[in-house]
Design an enzyme around this catalytic site. Structure first.
Site, PDB file in Angstrom:
ATOM      1  N   GLY A   1       9.526-110.951 -70.968  1.00 42.34           N
ATOM      2  CA  GLY A   1       8.366-110.991 -70.066  1.00 42.34           C
ATOM      3  C   GLY A   1       8.718-111.126 -68.603  1.00 42.34           C
ATOM      4  O   GLY A   1       7.910-111.610 -67.809  1.00 42.34           O
TER       5      GLY A   1
ATOM      6  N   SER B   1      12.437-107.703 -71.514  1.00 38.64           N
ATOM      7  CA  SER B   1      12.357-107.028 -70.208  1.00 38.64           C
ATOM      8  C   SER B   1      13.143-105.726 -70.156  1.00 38.64           C
ATOM      9  O   SER B   1      13.866-105.471 -69.188  1.00 38.64           O
ATOM     10  CB  SER B   1      12.796-107.984 -69.096  1.00 38.64           C
ATOM     11  OG  SER B   1      11.992-109.141 -69.137  1.00 38.64           O
TER      12      SER B   1
ATOM     13  N   GLU C   1       7.320-115.551 -79.620  1.00 39.94           N
ATOM     14  CA  GLU C   1       5.980-116.028 -79.252  1.00 39.94           C
ATOM     15  C   GLU C   1       5.259-116.594 -80.468  1.00 39.94           C
ATOM     16  O   GLU C   1       4.374-117.445 -80.339  1.00 39.94           O
ATOM     17  CB  GLU C   1       5.191-114.884 -78.592  1.00 39.94           C
ATOM     18  CG  GLU C   1       5.710-114.628 -77.181  1.00 39.94           C
ATOM     19  CD  GLU C   1       5.456-113.237 -76.643  1.00 39.94           C
ATOM     20  OE1 GLU C   1       4.692-112.477 -77.256  1.00 39.94           O
ATOM     21  OE2 GLU C   1       6.056-112.894 -75.599  1.00 39.94           O
TER      22      GLU C   1
ATOM     23  N   HIS D   1       8.836-113.242 -84.189  1.00 40.43           N
ATOM     24  CA  HIS D   1       8.891-113.090 -82.733  1.00 40.43           C
ATOM     25  C   HIS D   1       8.858-114.477 -82.074  1.00 40.43           C
ATOM     26  O   HIS D   1       8.178-115.382 -82.570  1.00 40.43           O
ATOM     27  CB  HIS D   1       7.708-112.238 -82.262  1.00 40.43           C
ATOM     28  CG  HIS D   1       7.844-111.832 -80.838  1.00 40.43           C
ATOM     29  ND1 HIS D   1       7.539-112.674 -79.789  1.00 40.43           N
ATOM     30  CD2 HIS D   1       8.281-110.670 -80.277  1.00 40.43           C
ATOM     31  CE1 HIS D   1       7.766-112.041 -78.652  1.00 40.43           C
ATOM     32  NE2 HIS D   1       8.226-110.830 -78.916  1.00 40.43           N
TER      33      HIS D   1
ATOM     34  N   GLY E   1       8.167-104.712 -74.812  1.00 36.58           N
ATOM     35  CA  GLY E   1       6.865-105.354 -74.644  1.00 36.58           C
ATOM     36  C   GLY E   1       6.086-104.686 -73.531  1.00 36.58           C
ATOM     37  O   GLY E   1       5.542-103.590 -73.697  1.00 36.58           O
TER      38      GLY E   1
ATOM     39  N   ASN F   1       5.832-103.119 -78.737  1.00 33.02           N
ATOM     40  CA  ASN F   1       5.099-104.327 -79.108  1.00 33.02           C
ATOM     41  C   ASN F   1       3.990-104.539 -78.080  1.00 33.02           C
ATOM     42  O   ASN F   1       4.246-105.036 -76.987  1.00 33.02           O
ATOM     43  CB  ASN F   1       6.073-105.522 -79.130  1.00 33.02           C
ATOM     44  CG  ASN F   1       5.382-106.815 -79.510  1.00 33.02           C
ATOM     45  OD1 ASN F   1       4.220-106.815 -79.917  1.00 33.02           O
ATOM     46  ND2 ASN F   1       6.089-107.932 -79.380  1.00 33.02           N
ATOM     47  N   TRP F   2       2.791-104.134 -78.457  1.00 34.37           N
ATOM     48  CA  TRP F   2       1.669-104.225 -77.507  1.00 34.37           C
ATOM     49  C   TRP F   2       1.184-105.665 -77.321  1.00 34.37           C
ATOM     50  O   TRP F   2       0.354-105.932 -76.465  1.00 34.37           O
ATOM     51  CB  TRP F   2       0.503-103.356 -77.993  1.00 34.37           C
ATOM     52  CG  TRP F   2       0.710-101.887 -77.870  1.00 34.37           C
ATOM     53  CD1 TRP F   2       1.821-101.225 -77.397  1.00 34.37           C
ATOM     54  CD2 TRP F   2      -0.233-100.861 -78.214  1.00 34.37           C
ATOM     55  NE1 TRP F   2       1.624 -99.868 -77.435  1.00 34.37           N
ATOM     56  CE2 TRP F   2       0.365 -99.610 -77.934  1.00 34.37           C
ATOM     57  CE3 TRP F   2      -1.522-100.863 -78.735  1.00 34.37           C
ATOM     58  CZ2 TRP F   2      -0.279 -98.395 -78.160  1.00 34.37           C
ATOM     59  CZ3 TRP F   2      -2.174 -99.648 -78.966  1.00 34.37           C
ATOM     60  CH2 TRP F   2      -1.554 -98.430 -78.669  1.00 34.37           C
ATOM     61  N   LYS F   3       1.641-106.571 -78.178  1.00 36.71           N
ATOM     62  CA  LYS F   3       1.177-107.962 -78.130  1.00 36.71           C
ATOM     63  C   LYS F   3      -0.354-107.995 -78.131  1.00 36.71           C
ATOM     64  O   LYS F   3      -0.966-107.233 -78.871  1.00 36.71           O
ATOM     65  CB  LYS F   3       1.804-108.670 -76.927  1.00 36.71           C
ATOM     66  CG  LYS F   3       3.340-108.550 -76.937  1.00 36.71           C
ATOM     67  CD  LYS F   3       4.028-109.405 -75.940  1.00 36.71           C
ATOM     68  CE  LYS F   3       5.540-109.220 -76.058  1.00 36.71           C
ATOM     69  NZ  LYS F   3       6.289-110.104 -75.153  1.00 36.71           N
TER      70      LYS F   3
ATOM     71  N   GLU G   1      16.429-110.866 -79.148  1.00 39.94           N
ATOM     72  CA  GLU G   1      15.539-111.064 -78.005  1.00 39.94           C
ATOM     73  C   GLU G   1      15.765-112.451 -77.408  1.00 39.94           C
ATOM     74  O   GLU G   1      15.137-113.431 -77.850  1.00 39.94           O
ATOM     75  CB  GLU G   1      14.080-110.976 -78.456  1.00 39.94           C
ATOM     76  CG  GLU G   1      13.684-109.650 -79.046  1.00 39.94           C
ATOM     77  CD  GLU G   1      12.218-109.360 -78.789  1.00 39.94           C
ATOM     78  OE1 GLU G   1      11.935-108.400 -78.084  1.00 39.94           O
ATOM     79  OE2 GLU G   1      11.373-110.133 -79.251  1.00 39.94           O
TER      80      GLU G   1
HETATM   81  P1  PGA Z   1       8.985-107.742 -72.814  1.00 38.17           P
HETATM   82  O1  PGA Z   1       8.672-108.252 -74.284  1.00 38.17           O
HETATM   83  O2  PGA Z   1       9.544-106.366 -72.923  1.00 38.17           O
HETATM   84  O3  PGA Z   1       7.667-107.787 -72.121  1.00 38.17           O
HETATM   85  O4  PGA Z   1       9.989-108.705 -72.239  1.00 38.17           O
HETATM   86  C1  PGA Z   1       9.573-108.013 -75.326  1.00 38.17           C
HETATM   87  C2  PGA Z   1       9.118-108.768 -76.543  1.00 38.17           C
HETATM   88  O5  PGA Z   1       8.675-109.908 -76.405  1.00 38.17           O
HETATM   89  O6  PGA Z   1       9.157-108.242 -77.661  1.00 38.17           O
END
Ligand code: PGA
Length: 257
Positions: free
Chosen positions: A175, A217, A101, A99, A238, A11-13, A169
């Site tokens: 993050g 993470s 976010e 997600h 992420g 997930n490159w966001k 998640e």
């Molecule tokens: P992260 O993100 O690996 O940076 O914690 C995971 C995600 O939000 O899908």
């Protein structure tokens, strides 16, 4: 999905900031994935790059393309949105739905449930994200998770649950660094709970067969222990998916299980 196949979602966001960097990262991700034997890698770039990458990398290899979000309607006056039909026509076969976010920007279990149904209607696999904001000693967070699962999957019949991936998640673990992430024991307990809920709703065969990924993470240092001890089918990664050394280590760990 073949039961033994593992899945890693990158997930490159909202990264990287240029098309050239996105092309380079995608090419490099393909390169480090060539030797994988049983792992499916799905890269989810920002929409702007997704269309271009999907067009220029048509050959189906080990690395597939996915979207980070979708609307639930086919078309219409919805500024800034992309529909499941558009994704399907671009041969995008996976999409992250719900997600945390995006939930923080206003998505609800109800809109997520409609997105899940709409993607399945287009033959796209939804990667449905669930996860508690925080934990408490009395186990309220488990009830919260159960509600999220039943609400977001309420439009999915037993006949179609086999086409869904679930990504657990925990929001508090996203993050951060691997040191601040969940521990393998707590993860295993939660995964067992999620499986129990799925079996309660869909029965042992259909419910027990849903691939469950972990995200929050995941880094090169904790991927192996999660795989060994937590009974998961892969990861949603992420920040570590933007770091090739880390991502390569994660992929090797997954493929060697
Ligand atoms: P992260 O993100 O690996 O940076 O914690 C995971 C995600 O939000 O899908």
């Amino acid at each position: 999905m073949n039961k033994r196949q593992k899945v890693v979602i990158a997930n490159w966001k909202m990264n990287p900031t240029s098309l050239a960097d996105a092309q380079a990262l995608f090419r490099a991700t393909k390169r480090i994935s060539t030797k994988l034997k049983k792992t499916r890698v799905i890269v989810c770039p920002p929409f702007l790059y997704l269309g271009i990458l999907a067009q220029t990398h048509k050959k189906i290899g080990k690395v597939l393309m996915g979207a980070q979000n979708t609307h639930y309607l086919k078309q219409g006056s919805y500024t800034g949105e992309v529909s499941p039909e558009m994704l399907a026509r671009m041969k995008i076969r996976h999409v992250i739905v719900g997600h945390s976010e995006r939930r923080a920007m206003g998505e609800t279990d109800q809109s997520i449930s409609r997105k899940v149904a709409a993607t399945l209607d287009e033959g796209i696999i939804p990667i449905v994200c669930i996860g508690e904001q925080s934990r408490d000693d009395s186990g309220e967070y488990l009830l919260f998770l159960e509600r999220q699962i039943t609400n977001t999957l309420e439009r999915v019949s037993s006949a179609r649950i086999g086409r869904v991936f679930l990504a657990y998640e925990p929001v508090w673990a996203i993050g951060k660094t691997s040191a601040q992430s969940i521990d393998a024991h707590s993860l295993h307990e939660t995964i067992l709970f999620i499986k129990k809920v799925l079996i309660k709703v869909y029965g042992r065969t259909a419910g027990g067969g849903v691939p469950i990924l972990y995200g929050g993470s995941v880094e090169s240092t904790n991927a192996s222990v999660f795989l060994r001890e937590a009974d998961i089918d892969g990861f949603l990664v992420g920040h570590a998916s933007l770091d090739l050394d880390q991502f390569k280590t994660i992929l090797s760990a997954v493929d060697s299980i």
